[in-house]
Motif scaffolding. Structure first.
Motif, PDB file in Angstrom:
ATOM      1  N   PHE A   7       0.806  -1.198   0.000  1.00  0.00           N
ATOM      2  CA  PHE A   7       0.000   0.000   0.000  1.00  0.00           C
ATOM      3  C   PHE A   7       0.847   1.259   0.000  1.00  0.00           C
ATOM      4  CE2 PHE A   7      -2.739  -3.145   2.139  1.00  0.00           C
ATOM      5  CZ  PHE A   7      -3.779  -3.118   1.245  1.00  0.00           C
ATOM      6  N   ASP A   8       0.425   2.225  -0.791  1.00  0.00           N
ATOM      7  CA  ASP A   8       1.077   3.527  -0.826  1.00  0.00           C
ATOM      8  C   ASP A   8       0.409   4.420   0.204  1.00  0.00           C
ATOM      9  OD1 ASP A   8       2.624   5.679  -1.573  1.00  0.00           O
ATOM     10  OD2 ASP A   8       1.210   6.302  -3.123  1.00  0.00           O
ATOM     11  N   LEU A   9       0.643   4.094   1.479  1.00  0.00           N
ATOM     12  CA  LEU A   9       0.037   4.823   2.582  1.00  0.00           C
ATOM     13  C   LEU A   9       1.109   5.089   3.631  1.00  0.00           C
ATOM     14  CD1 LEU A   9      -3.210   2.718   2.992  1.00  0.00           C
ATOM     15  CD2 LEU A   9      -3.083   5.053   2.154  1.00  0.00           C
ATOM     16  N   PRO A  10       0.921   6.114   4.465  1.00  0.00           N
ATOM     17  CA  PRO A  10       1.907   6.388   5.497  1.00  0.00           C
ATOM     18  C   PRO A  10       2.106   5.181   6.400  1.00  0.00           C
ATOM     19  CG  PRO A  10       0.335   8.202   5.305  1.00  0.00           C
ATOM     20  CD  PRO A  10      -0.177   7.085   4.466  1.00  0.00           C
ATOM     21  N   ALA A  11       3.351   4.898   6.743  1.00  0.00           N
ATOM     22  CA  ALA A  11       3.629   3.754   7.610  1.00  0.00           C
ATOM     23  C   ALA A  11       3.100   4.026   9.006  1.00  0.00           C
ATOM     24  CB  ALA A  11       5.137   3.507   7.668  1.00  0.00           C
ATOM     25  N   LEU A  12       2.606   2.978   9.661  1.00  0.00           N
ATOM     26  CA  LEU A  12       2.105   3.099  11.016  1.00  0.00           C
ATOM     27  C   LEU A  12       3.264   2.872  11.986  1.00  0.00           C
ATOM     28  CD1 LEU A  12      -1.225   1.077  10.771  1.00  0.00           C
ATOM     29  CD2 LEU A  12      -0.896   3.548  10.637  1.00  0.00           C
ATOM     30  N   THR A  13       3.352   3.692  13.009  1.00  0.00           N
ATOM     31  CA  THR A  13       4.376   3.501  14.019  1.00  0.00           C
ATOM     32  C   THR A  13       3.875   2.510  15.049  1.00  0.00           C
ATOM     33  OG1 THR A  13       3.504   5.373  15.279  1.00  0.00           O
ATOM     34  CG2 THR A  13       5.257   5.828  13.698  1.00  0.00           C
ATOM     35  N   ILE A 111      -3.256   3.002  -4.082  1.00  0.00           N
ATOM     36  CA  ILE A 111      -2.902   4.399  -3.841  1.00  0.00           C
ATOM     37  C   ILE A 111      -4.167   5.060  -3.328  1.00  0.00           C
ATOM     38  CG2 ILE A 111      -1.968   6.529  -4.810  1.00  0.00           C
ATOM     39  CD1 ILE A 111      -0.794   4.836  -7.081  1.00  0.00           C
ATOM     40  N   SER A 112      -4.238   5.308  -2.054  1.00  0.00           N
ATOM     41  CA  SER A 112      -5.467   5.738  -1.412  1.00  0.00           C
ATOM     42  C   SER A 112      -6.072   6.958  -2.090  1.00  0.00           C
ATOM     43  CB  SER A 112      -5.200   6.063   0.068  1.00  0.00           C
ATOM     44  OG  SER A 112      -6.396   6.398   0.727  1.00  0.00           O
ATOM     45  N   GLY A 113      -7.366   6.843  -2.413  1.00  0.00           N
ATOM     46  CA  GLY A 113      -8.074   7.935  -3.059  1.00  0.00           C
ATOM     47  C   GLY A 113      -7.800   8.073  -4.538  1.00  0.00           C
ATOM     48  N   ASN A 279      -9.775  -0.296   4.986  1.00  0.00           N
ATOM     49  CA  ASN A 279      -9.591   1.079   5.455  1.00  0.00           C
ATOM     50  C   ASN A 279     -10.798   1.491   6.284  1.00  0.00           C
ATOM     51  OD1 ASN A 279      -9.182   3.853   5.773  1.00  0.00           O
ATOM     52  ND2 ASN A 279      -8.242   4.080   3.747  1.00  0.00           N
ATOM     53  N   THR A 280     -10.599   1.742   7.567  1.00  0.00           N
ATOM     54  CA  THR A 280     -11.713   2.081   8.456  1.00  0.00           C
ATOM     55  C   THR A 280     -12.404   3.382   8.062  1.00  0.00           C
ATOM     56  OG1 THR A 280     -10.217   3.201  10.004  1.00  0.00           O
ATOM     57  CG2 THR A 280     -10.674   0.864  10.397  1.00  0.00           C
ATOM     58  N   ALA A 281     -11.688   4.264   7.364  1.00  0.00           N
ATOM     59  CA  ALA A 281     -12.285   5.534   6.959  1.00  0.00           C
ATOM     60  C   ALA A 281     -13.436   5.330   5.980  1.00  0.00           C
ATOM     61  CB  ALA A 281     -11.223   6.436   6.329  1.00  0.00           C
ATOM     62  N   TYR A 282     -13.455   4.181   5.300  1.00  0.00           N
ATOM     63  CA  TYR A 282     -14.505   3.919   4.318  1.00  0.00           C
ATOM     64  C   TYR A 282     -15.731   3.227   4.913  1.00  0.00           C
ATOM     65  CZ  TYR A 282     -10.661   4.715   0.982  1.00  0.00           C
ATOM     66  OH  TYR A 282      -9.611   5.242   0.276  1.00  0.00           O
ATOM     67  N   TYR A 308      -5.454  -5.823   7.916  1.00  0.00           N
ATOM     68  CA  TYR A 308      -4.679  -5.364   6.762  1.00  0.00           C
ATOM     69  C   TYR A 308      -3.538  -4.492   7.277  1.00  0.00           C
ATOM     70  CZ  TYR A 308      -8.389  -7.149   3.802  1.00  0.00           C
ATOM     71  OH  TYR A 308      -9.285  -7.973   3.176  1.00  0.00           O
ATOM     72  N   PHE A 309      -2.357  -5.071   7.317  1.00  0.00           N
ATOM     73  CA  PHE A 309      -1.198  -4.361   7.852  1.00  0.00           C
ATOM     74  C   PHE A 309      -0.835  -3.182   6.954  1.00  0.00           C
ATOM     75  CE2 PHE A 309      -0.923  -8.714   9.388  1.00  0.00           C
ATOM     76  CZ  PHE A 309      -0.763  -8.501  10.743  1.00  0.00           C
ATOM     77  N   GLY A 310      -0.564  -2.071   7.581  1.00  0.00           N
ATOM     78  CA  GLY A 310      -0.213  -0.859   6.852  1.00  0.00           C
ATOM     79  C   GLY A 310      -1.404   0.016   6.540  1.00  0.00           C
ATOM     80  N   VAL A 311      -2.604  -0.517   6.745  1.00  0.00           N
ATOM     81  CA  VAL A 311      -3.820   0.263   6.471  1.00  0.00           C
ATOM     82  C   VAL A 311      -4.668   0.386   7.727  1.00  0.00           C
ATOM     83  CG1 VAL A 311      -5.754   0.561   4.891  1.00  0.00           C
ATOM     84  CG2 VAL A 311      -3.755  -0.745   4.173  1.00  0.00           C
ATOM     85  N   GLY A 312      -4.759  -0.692   8.488  1.00  0.00           N
ATOM     86  CA  GLY A 312      -5.411  -0.599   9.785  1.00  0.00           C
ATOM     87  C   GLY A 312      -6.775  -1.229   9.891  1.00  0.00           C
ATOM     88  N   GLY A 313      -7.416  -1.526   8.750  1.00  0.00           N
ATOM     89  CA  GLY A 313      -8.741  -2.115   8.803  1.00  0.00           C
ATOM     90  C   GLY A 313      -8.690  -3.625   8.922  1.00  0.00           C
ATOM     91  N   GLY A 314      -9.854  -4.236   8.909  1.00  0.00           N
ATOM     92  CA  GLY A 314      -9.942  -5.680   9.007  1.00  0.00           C
ATOM     93  C   GLY A 314     -11.259  -6.092   9.625  1.00  0.00           C
TER      94      GLY A 314
END
Length: 356
Positions: A7-13, A111-113, A279-282, A308-314
């Motif tokens: 995923f082309d998304l910001p990495a999660l810390t 690529i989100s969005g 993606n939880t935002a969706y 989904y690692f790197g995105v946060g949903g599931g």
């Protein structure tokens, strides 16, 4: 075909401390489950929905239609554009969204969005196909929506097995025009024509992959330096199954607004959606779309991974979100225990909601 999310998304810390990690996960879960005051508020700029009509010249749309096939149990073979050939011919294809070039340049599956992964057939789709085969669903006379359809295999199967109408929706217009529509046309060809192609080129050996069979001839031909056979399209007027199909692109908010303008508004007996809850935002727009478009006695089949690692949903976050809304009940139909856990669940209206 291999599967991976890049995923082309910001990495999660992450915090290695167990307690802090638990708190982060708990906060994320509570955030995802929180009731949203405005369901229509998008996480990304709205992508206007539109309906796509199949081109009148199938020979043009299928000029590079090199296919591969998957067969699961007793299900009819499903044909779809070969991913490798599709990627190699990307520069020759119409792509107003520029997603083909951008995904190639960035080596990204999402690529989100901009691009939401519709050019790949993700593994949870095969899980749902296997479940359909096991349950023996025939789809006779039913209205079906393949939501976030990508290659459209779920909707195509419903079409082949007697659905009254099948609507396909994906975020990207390029996916609909360059992948979904061609796949539907290929599978709508008369059986005798498909058999003729098989006789001409010889049906390849069937390879077992995670419980499903994929025809091996295409891959063998590629290794030998010979491209797999191209499918030939018939006159679209001679394909009655295609008349049962409609194709839409755009985000779920604008897609819902578009179809709600119709009289009568579509209601679907079955809604299939695979690998769409990453993606939880969706979640708010997805939930609202399911709520408004599902028939009172309808079912929503969701195929997904636990996380989904790197995105946060599931699935776990989505379950909590659905429970908080109180509109649907959610039941597990299949849970895979090996590797990255995958699931198939079903949503239906709670009885008190369905009776209103």
């Amino acid at each position: 075909m291999s599967f991976c999310f890049n995923f082309d998304l910001p990495a999660l810390t992450t915090n290695p401390d167990g307690d802090d990690g638990y708190k982060v996960q708990k906060e994320k879960k509570e955030t995802a489950a929180k009731s949203t005051e405005d369901d229509t508020k998008p996480a990304e700029p709205l992508k206007e929905a539109k309906e796509h009509l199949p081109l009148s010249d199938p020979q043009f749309i299928l000029r590079d239609a090199v296919t591969e096939s998957v067969t699961i149990g007793t299900l009819p073979p499903l044909h779809f554009l070969n991913e490798t050939v599709f990627e190699k011919t990307a520069s020759e294809r119409e792509d107003d969204e520029k997603i083909l070039s951008r995904t190639a340049e960035q080596g990204s599956d999402l690529i989100s969005g901009v691009y939401e992964g519709g050019l790949k057939v993700w593994e949870c789709t095969y899980d749902l196909l296997e479940l359909i085969e096991k349950d023996g669903e025939t789809f006779g006379g039913k209205a079906v929506l393949d939501l976030g359809c990508g290659a459209g295999l779920l909707g195509i199967l419903a079409l082949q097995r007697g659905a009254r109408q099948v609507h396909f929706q994906d975020y990207n217009s390029t996916v609909i025009e360059q992948l979904t529509v061609p796949n539907v046309i290929i599978n709508c060809q008369e059986e005798d024509e498909v058999d003729s192609d098989d006789d001409k080129y010889g049906r390849g050996k069937m390879k077992e992959e995670d419980g499903c069979k994929k025809e091996g001839k295409d891959k063998e031909d590629e290794k030998d330096g010979n491209p797999p056979p191209k499918k030939k399209a018939t006159d679209l007027s001679q394909q009655p199954l295609l008349a049962k199909c409609r194709f839409f692109s755009g985000d779920w908010c604008t897609f819902l607004a578009l179809v709600e303008q119709e009289n009568p508004q579509p209601k679907y007996d079955l809604i299939f959606t695979s690998e769409t809850i990453y993606n939880t935002a969706y979640y708010p727009s997805l939930h609202k779309t399911l709520h408004k478009l599902l028939a009172p006695d309808g079912l929503v089949y969701v195929a997904t991974k636990s996380h989904y690692f790197g995105v946060g949903g599931g699935l776990h976050l989505f379950e909590t979100f659905v429970e908080q809304r109180g509109i649907f009940s959610l039941d597990h139909l299949w849970d895979g225990e090996e590797g990255l856990q995958r699931h198939v669940v079903v949503l239906r209206f709670k009885k008190q909601r369905a009776l209103k």
